[in-house]
Design a protein around this motif. Structure first.
Motif, short mmCIF file in Angstrom:
data_model
loop_
_atom_site.label_atom_id
_atom_site.label_comp_id
_atom_site.label_asym_id
_atom_site.label_seq_id
_atom_site.Cartn_x
_atom_site.Cartn_y
_atom_site.Cartn_z
N ILE A 46 0.85 -1.20 0.00
CA ILE A 46 0.00 0.00 0.00
C ILE A 46 0.88 1.25 0.00
CG2 ILE A 46 -1.69 1.33 1.33
CD1 ILE A 46 -2.85 -1.26 2.33
N GLU A 47 1.93 1.22 0.81
CA GLU A 47 2.85 2.36 0.89
C GLU A 47 3.47 2.64 -0.46
OE1 GLU A 47 7.28 3.13 2.68
OE2 GLU A 47 5.91 1.94 3.91
N ILE A 48 3.85 1.57 -1.19
CA ILE A 48 4.45 1.75 -2.51
C ILE A 48 3.43 2.33 -3.48
CG2 ILE A 48 5.40 0.49 -4.49
CD1 ILE A 48 6.69 -1.43 -2.45
N GLY A 49 2.17 1.85 -3.39
CA GLY A 49 1.13 2.39 -4.25
C GLY A 49 0.88 3.86 -4.01
N ILE A 50 0.88 4.26 -2.75
CA ILE A 50 0.66 5.67 -2.41
C ILE A 50 1.83 6.51 -2.92
CG2 ILE A 50 0.48 7.31 -0.50
CD1 ILE A 50 -1.02 5.14 1.05
N LEU A 51 3.05 6.01 -2.75
CA LEU A 51 4.22 6.75 -3.23
C LEU A 51 4.15 6.94 -4.74
CD1 LEU A 51 7.07 5.06 -1.14
CD2 LEU A 51 6.26 7.40 -0.92
N LYS A 52 3.75 5.91 -5.46
CA LYS A 52 3.66 6.03 -6.92
C LYS A 52 2.52 6.97 -7.32
CE LYS A 52 4.87 2.72 -9.58
NZ LYS A 52 4.95 1.50 -10.40
N ALA A 53 1.43 6.94 -6.53
CA ALA A 53 0.32 7.85 -6.81
C ALA A 53 0.71 9.29 -6.57
CB ALA A 53 -0.89 7.46 -5.96
N ASN A 54 1.69 9.51 -5.69
CA ASN A 54 2.13 10.87 -5.38
C ASN A 54 3.34 11.29 -6.22
OD1 ASN A 54 0.70 12.21 -2.88
ND2 ASN A 54 0.77 10.02 -2.47
N GLY A 55 3.60 10.57 -7.27
CA GLY A 55 4.61 11.05 -8.21
C GLY A 55 5.92 10.27 -8.23
N TRP A 56 6.06 9.23 -7.42
CA TRP A 56 7.29 8.44 -7.47
C TRP A 56 7.36 7.70 -8.81
CZ3 TRP A 56 10.53 5.82 -3.34
CH2 TRP A 56 10.84 6.73 -2.31
N SER A 57 8.51 7.78 -9.43
CA SER A 57 8.70 7.07 -10.69
C SER A 57 9.08 5.62 -10.45
CB SER A 57 9.79 7.76 -11.51
OG SER A 57 11.05 7.63 -10.85
N ARG A 58 9.05 4.84 -11.53
CA ARG A 58 9.49 3.45 -11.41
C ARG A 58 10.95 3.39 -10.96
NH1 ARG A 58 7.24 -0.28 -16.38
NH2 ARG A 58 5.01 -0.11 -15.89
N ARG A 59 11.73 4.33 -11.44
CA ARG A 59 13.15 4.36 -11.06
C ARG A 59 13.32 4.59 -9.57
NH1 ARG A 59 17.78 8.38 -13.66
NH2 ARG A 59 19.51 7.62 -12.37
N ASN A 60 12.47 5.50 -9.00
CA ASN A 60 12.55 5.75 -7.55
C ASN A 60 12.26 4.48 -6.76
OD1 ASN A 60 11.09 8.98 -8.11
ND2 ASN A 60 13.23 8.52 -7.72
N VAL A 61 11.23 3.75 -7.17
CA VAL A 61 10.86 2.52 -6.46
C VAL A 61 11.97 1.47 -6.60
CG1 VAL A 61 9.20 0.62 -6.34
CG2 VAL A 61 8.40 2.96 -6.73
#
Length: 461
Positions: free
Chosen positions: A365-380
């Motif tokens: 869930i935390e990863i999903g929220i981070l991606k929804a807030n603009g985190w790129s695939r590279r950041n993850v």
């Protein structure tokens, strides 16, 4: 730096699981450092030991070491006539089986008979140049039981200069102690050669080997000249079956020496089969020394024992050749170390992969929220790979440090038996290897997390 702090906090949020993954990798690196330091230590000891051997050794074809070699004494004058030979030292070797009533098995000890006059004329002589107490053998010690021993032997049996002790039933007087600081060399008790002949029962017609000091820069030329001098001359070739105990059907020492013999020969001599026919094809020669092979075992014919494929009657070995032979013996050990390390590393990799998968699953869930807030695939990808890489780096540093400490501890406790060597290169490689291993182990969880769509991640959570 923000991602690094985030990665650290994620690892610390699941301390037990992270600690177990870290422990698995640390243990694997400790094992790798410790195991490969054994091989590195052997190579280092070999280089140090044989690097001090300035001359060449002449011994019986097929004999792995001078202890098992026999050559005619009459050949000494012929070797001395070879151009480039400056000094020739005959040697007689015997096994020290019992010292002060104690059976000597490991490490082995040897009684080394030297010709005092020629040995003291050598420009560089092992033992003589390494005295730390007392004096070396002199002309006045001819025919006596005065001896020079290594520091490790003196410490093992609590001996000091001036003491008397019994070896193989003979009382010896200690006049000197040497220390070459090499477990491969500090194994001998030195006596006058004539006294060792009496102790071993070897007559004046034989020697174990010859040590040759060649002229400067002529070691290889002298070695080849000696081989040529005795080329085509028959001599009885040493076989491991020579160690057969009378009347015994099987001897573990013979089996061990058969293997050692095969490793040391370098392919120069054809091995003679133990189960040879009593008579060679058309030779008509009777079997020799049949009693040594025990009942039910047939001895190779005398002609078969003379069969040497390069037709030389002596084996001449330089320091480089001795070192190459010992290094060849460690190849199997290298493979064994690789297999053991591979097993430990595989377990560590599985531990890290499991840790990162569980970590990603718990934080989906935390990863999903981070991606929804603009985190790129590279950041993850960077975050997850950074966490696994951090585990690898810390595990590598801990493993290398503890592994180095283990090698130092072993060296201090068993300094007279083995010297492990964890080189700076090995330690740095271990840390780098562990870090890369951690990064690679986290790639699958990182790619899996990177590909999650924000809403899919939140929905799965």
């Amino acid at each position: 730096m923000g991602l690094l702090r985030f990665a650290c906090s994620n690892l610390l949020s699941s301390k037990v699981r992270s600690s177990l993954a870290l422990l698995g990798l640390t243990v694997a690196i400790i094992g790798m450092v410790s195991l490969f330091s054994v091989v590195a230590g052997l190579h280092r000891m070999t280089d140090e030991a044989f690097g001090r051997l300035r001359g060449v050794i002449v011994l019986q074809p097929g004999a792995p070491i001078p202890l098992f070699s026999r050559l005619p004494s009459a050949w000494g004058s012929e070797i001395a006539e070879v151009e480039g030979v400056e000094i020739l030292c005959p040697e007689v070797w015997q096994r020290a089986n019992v010292i002060e009533g104690k059976m000597v098995i490991s490490p082995p000890r040897f009684i080394f008979g030297v010709d005092i006059e020629t040995w003291n004329r050598l420009d560089h002589a092992l033992y003589r140049d390494d005295l730390i107490a007392g004096r070396f053998l002199e002309e006045q010690d001819r025919g006596t039981s005065r001896t020079v021993i290594s520091r490790s032997i003196a410490e093992e049996f609590n001996l000091a200069v001036g003491d008397r002790f019994v070896t193989n039933g003979i009382e010896l007087e200690l006049i000197g102690i040497y220390d070459t600081k090499s477990p491969m060399i500090d194994l001998s008790l030195l006596l006058d050669i004539s006294r060792v002949r009496e102790m071993s029962g070897m007559g004046p017609e034989s020697v174990s080997a010859y040590y040759v000091q060649p002229a400067a820069g002529r070691q290889d030329a002298v070695s080849e000249a000696i081989r040529e001098r005795f080329r085509g001359r028959p001599v009885e070739m040493w076989l491991p079956s020579d160690l057969k105990l009378p009347g015994s059907g099987s001897n573990p020492v013979e089996s061990l020496m058969q293997r050692l013999d095969g490793l040391l020969k370098r392919g120069r001599f054809e091995p003679v089969p133990e189960e040879a026919e009593p008579n060679g094809a058309g030779s008509g020669e009777p079997a020799q020394n049949g009693a040594r092979n025990g009942p039910g075992r047939e001895q190779p014919t005398f002609d078969e024992r003379l069969r040497v494929d390069d037709s030389t009657a002596v084996d001449v070995r330089t320091a480089e050749e001795w070192g190459a032979q010992v290094s060849g013996m460690t190849k199997d050990l290298d493979y064994m170390m690789m297999v053991l390390t591979g097993v430990a590393v595989t377990i560590a990799v599985l531990g890290i992969v499991n840790t990162m998968l569980m970590s990603v699953s718990e934080r989906i869930i935390e990863i999903g929220i981070l991606k929804a807030n603009g985190w790129s695939r590279r950041n993850v990808l960077t975050l997850i790979a950074g966490e696994s890489g951090l585990l690898g780096l810390v595990g590598g540093c801990l493993g290398a440090t503890i592994g180095w400490g283990v090698t130092q501890g072993i060296n201090s406790v068993w300094s007279d038996r083995i010297q492990l060597y964890a080189s700076p290169g090995l330690l740095l490689f271990s840390i780098g290897f562990a870090t890369v291993l951690g990064l690679l182990s986290g790639l699958y969880p990182a790619v899996w997390a990177m590909r999650l769509m924000p809403m899919d991640a939140i929905r799965r959570g």
